[in-house]
Design a protein around this motif. Sequence first.
Motif, PDB file in Angstrom:
ATOM      1  N   ASP A 264      53.949  56.562  32.750  1.00  0.00           N
ATOM      2  CA  ASP A 264      53.163  54.984  33.583  1.00  0.00           C
ATOM      3  C   ASP A 264      54.350  54.749  34.598  1.00  0.00           C
ATOM      4  O   ASP A 264      54.453  53.364  34.184  1.00  0.00           O
ATOM      5  N   SER A 271      58.413  51.098  35.869  1.00  0.00           N
ATOM      6  CA  SER A 271      56.713  50.801  34.712  1.00  0.00           C
ATOM      7  C   SER A 271      55.837  50.229  35.587  1.00  0.00           C
ATOM      8  O   SER A 271      55.530  49.004  36.505  1.00  0.00           O
ATOM      9  N   ASN A 273      52.943  49.306  34.074  1.00  0.00           N
ATOM     10  CA  ASN A 273      52.189  48.344  33.578  1.00  0.00           C
ATOM     11  C   ASN A 273      52.615  46.679  33.317  1.00  0.00           C
ATOM     12  O   ASN A 273      52.324  45.785  32.853  1.00  0.00           O
ATOM     13  N   ARG A 274      53.840  46.993  33.888  1.00  0.00           N
ATOM     14  CA  ARG A 274      54.536  45.402  34.242  1.00  0.00           C
ATOM     15  C   ARG A 274      53.509  44.322  34.888  1.00  0.00           C
ATOM     16  O   ARG A 274      53.625  44.873  36.101  1.00  0.00           O
ATOM     17  N   LYS A 275      52.967  43.283  34.824  1.00  0.00           N
ATOM     18  CA  LYS A 275      51.884  42.690  35.090  1.00  0.00           C
ATOM     19  C   LYS A 275      52.339  41.405  36.752  1.00  0.00           C
ATOM     20  O   LYS A 275      53.516  40.822  36.275  1.00  0.00           O
ATOM     21  N   GLN A 276      52.197  41.477  37.604  1.00  0.00           N
ATOM     22  CA  GLN A 276      52.239  41.371  38.449  1.00  0.00           C
ATOM     23  C   GLN A 276      52.190  39.420  38.858  1.00  0.00           C
ATOM     24  O   GLN A 276      51.369  38.767  37.887  1.00  0.00           O
ATOM     25  N   SER A 320      47.823  45.010  39.558  1.00  0.00           N
ATOM     26  CA  SER A 320      48.808  45.230  38.492  1.00  0.00           C
ATOM     27  C   SER A 320      47.845  44.544  37.641  1.00  0.00           C
ATOM     28  O   SER A 320      47.987  45.001  36.307  1.00  0.00           O
ATOM     29  N   CYS A 321      46.435  43.932  37.665  1.00  0.00           N
ATOM     30  CA  CYS A 321      46.057  43.630  36.157  1.00  0.00           C
ATOM     31  C   CYS A 321      45.024  44.696  35.579  1.00  0.00           C
ATOM     32  O   CYS A 321      44.866  45.048  34.042  1.00  0.00           O
ATOM     33  N   ASN A 324      47.322  46.797  33.869  1.00  0.00           N
ATOM     34  CA  ASN A 324      47.697  46.524  32.639  1.00  0.00           C
ATOM     35  C   ASN A 324      46.667  45.701  31.306  1.00  0.00           C
ATOM     36  O   ASN A 324      47.628  46.217  30.296  1.00  0.00           O
ATOM     37  N   ARG A 325      45.706  45.728  31.813  1.00  0.00           N
ATOM     38  CA  ARG A 325      44.873  45.987  30.953  1.00  0.00           C
ATOM     39  C   ARG A 325      44.737  47.708  29.632  1.00  0.00           C
ATOM     40  O   ARG A 325      44.506  48.142  28.971  1.00  0.00           O
ATOM     41  N   HIS A 327      46.958  49.665  30.134  1.00  0.00           N
ATOM     42  CA  HIS A 327      48.143  49.841  29.289  1.00  0.00           C
ATOM     43  C   HIS A 327      47.607  49.500  28.138  1.00  0.00           C
ATOM     44  O   HIS A 327      48.290  49.598  26.533  1.00  0.00           O
ATOM     45  N   LYS A 328      47.223  47.926  27.699  1.00  0.00           N
ATOM     46  CA  LYS A 328      46.864  47.288  26.220  1.00  0.00           C
ATOM     47  C   LYS A 328      45.840  48.066  25.955  1.00  0.00           C
ATOM     48  O   LYS A 328      46.661  48.363  24.503  1.00  0.00           O
TER      49      LYS A 328
END
Length: 606
Positions: A264, A271, A273-276, A320-321, A324-325, A327-328
């Motif tokens: 990713d 990366s 998955n890094r949240k803005q 971005s969100c 990130n979700r 990725h989690k």
Amino acid sequence: MGVGGNFWDLLKPYARKEGFDFLRNKRVAVDLSFWIVQHENAIKATHVRNPHLRLTFFRTINLFSKFGALPVFIVDGTPSPLKSRARIVRYFRSSGIELASLPVPEEGVSAERNHMFSSHVQKCVELVELLGMPVLKAKGEAESLCAQLNSEGHVDACITADSDAFLFGANCIIKCFCPNFKEPFECYNMSDIEAGLGLKRKHLIAISLLVGNDHDIKGVRGIGLDTALRFVKAFSEEDILNRLHEIGKGNTSQIPIFIKFEDDMDMDGNSLNRKQSHCSLCGHPGSKKDHMKFPCEFCVTKADEGCQRKPEDFKCDCFSCDMNRKHKEKKRLKNWHTKICHKIAEEPNFPKNEIIDMYLCNDNASDGPHIVWGKPNIEMLIDFLNFHQHWEPAYVRRMMFPMMSTIFLRDMTTTTEETMLFGQYQFDSIERVKMRYGYQFFVVKWKHAGVNISCKVPLKESSVQQDAIIELDETVDLLDDCDVPEIHEDSGCRFLLTDENMDLVGAAFPAEVKRFWQDQELKRRKNSTSRSQENEKSPSPNSRSIQLNITEFYPSTKVKHRQSKQGGGESSKIADSQGNEGSKMKRKMSSPDKIPKSVRRRLLFD
């Protein structure tokens, strides 16, 4: 029996409710041991003589004649040492004995079933062979041979309650016959399970290894059916067993492809998955400081207003969100799979290759499948049932009549050499059409060619039949409902009436069926003609010109009195006065308060 963890409950939503005629002219493999065990669990009355023989007798006849199936009976061979140990463990658990004192069978030595059960199986085998049904003996488990015959096309379905028949390769399993006549079959097809659950044969084998089966009851500690289902669905059928071998060796990094997220990355290697950064007031991308300088493009505001406060359940749906979700979620799934892999790795000697090889092996028959259906040996069958059940010959012949009539009709479709059923009954006519279990049947009359002695039911036979009746559980299937031919007398002759399949009778006696339908059509026309003539002769009761009012139907005493005054003379007056005096005397003798209202009302219509 079969896969542990309430495996049948998992398959229940994908069961089909087949109709009564589903098994017509189909070959079915019957697990005879399952029948015997089911009989013993269903019996409540202890005074019944040999219930396993009685119910096997009636079930075989009904399966052949009522449902029109061609059964093949399968018996167990020598069980594997693993099955023997699992059977001992199950017995110890049910008895409350500690497993520390569990005896371990020697390598290559199998523990046979108890002597009584083996004796029951042998007697039932003798019975079904006398009925002309083929019997095959498996090398190991009966359900394995049932599944092999089904997968190779020798039979169309299997009748068993062992769910591991699917692991052996079965395509269609009939678990039970429902009490509901319209939907008597609870049928499971492998194609429906694949479409509904996404599981194939090797997936089911993997689930049985994780939750336990007949050869390894305990399975993997801490893994239930839901966990096993979720775990195996993450792998393909070709990959699942190999992954279990790798995990069993200690390689816990066996993660499904869709969980991996090392790739990713964007074009610059950062990366994804890094949240803005997001505004703490409105929750949209961008900092609060930036939104004070420039209005937020996601908030609907005026030029002189700032951001709107975000609601409590607000979730940003920006890229971005979303990444990130995801990725989690992948990280959570990876941790969960890693935890399951550690549990599997802690299990010693997992998975057992001998269990996998046994499920995938297709050489379960001691000999090649030789399936031939013969005719019942009536005389030897009478001697067998008279010795074991104390049934009289006349009773046995009468109970065998539906099966013999089915065989006779099938033979008549191919040859006309035999014209007598039982050597003494001949086809007479078709009595009527009968609705049964939602299907139409012909009620066929069979006439005795000589003296009508065999049709009679002796008194001793009636008592024997009453003694043979047993109390069954409410969920006992339709196979245990025995059909008795009806005795009918007509013009001094005695007939036996049986319910026969319409297609079978039509193929055996096409001229008789044609004559029957012609007679039915003539009766229908005659009845319609007679009804029309009656309607022409009798006027319609709905006509207003002839409709009478209520006073004409029920003339009261007042009307009679008025008519007598108008047209009567002195004699009529005297009669009326006498009648009035008599009625007054009646009223004086009986008080109005003591007479019910309904009675007083009827007295007015004299």
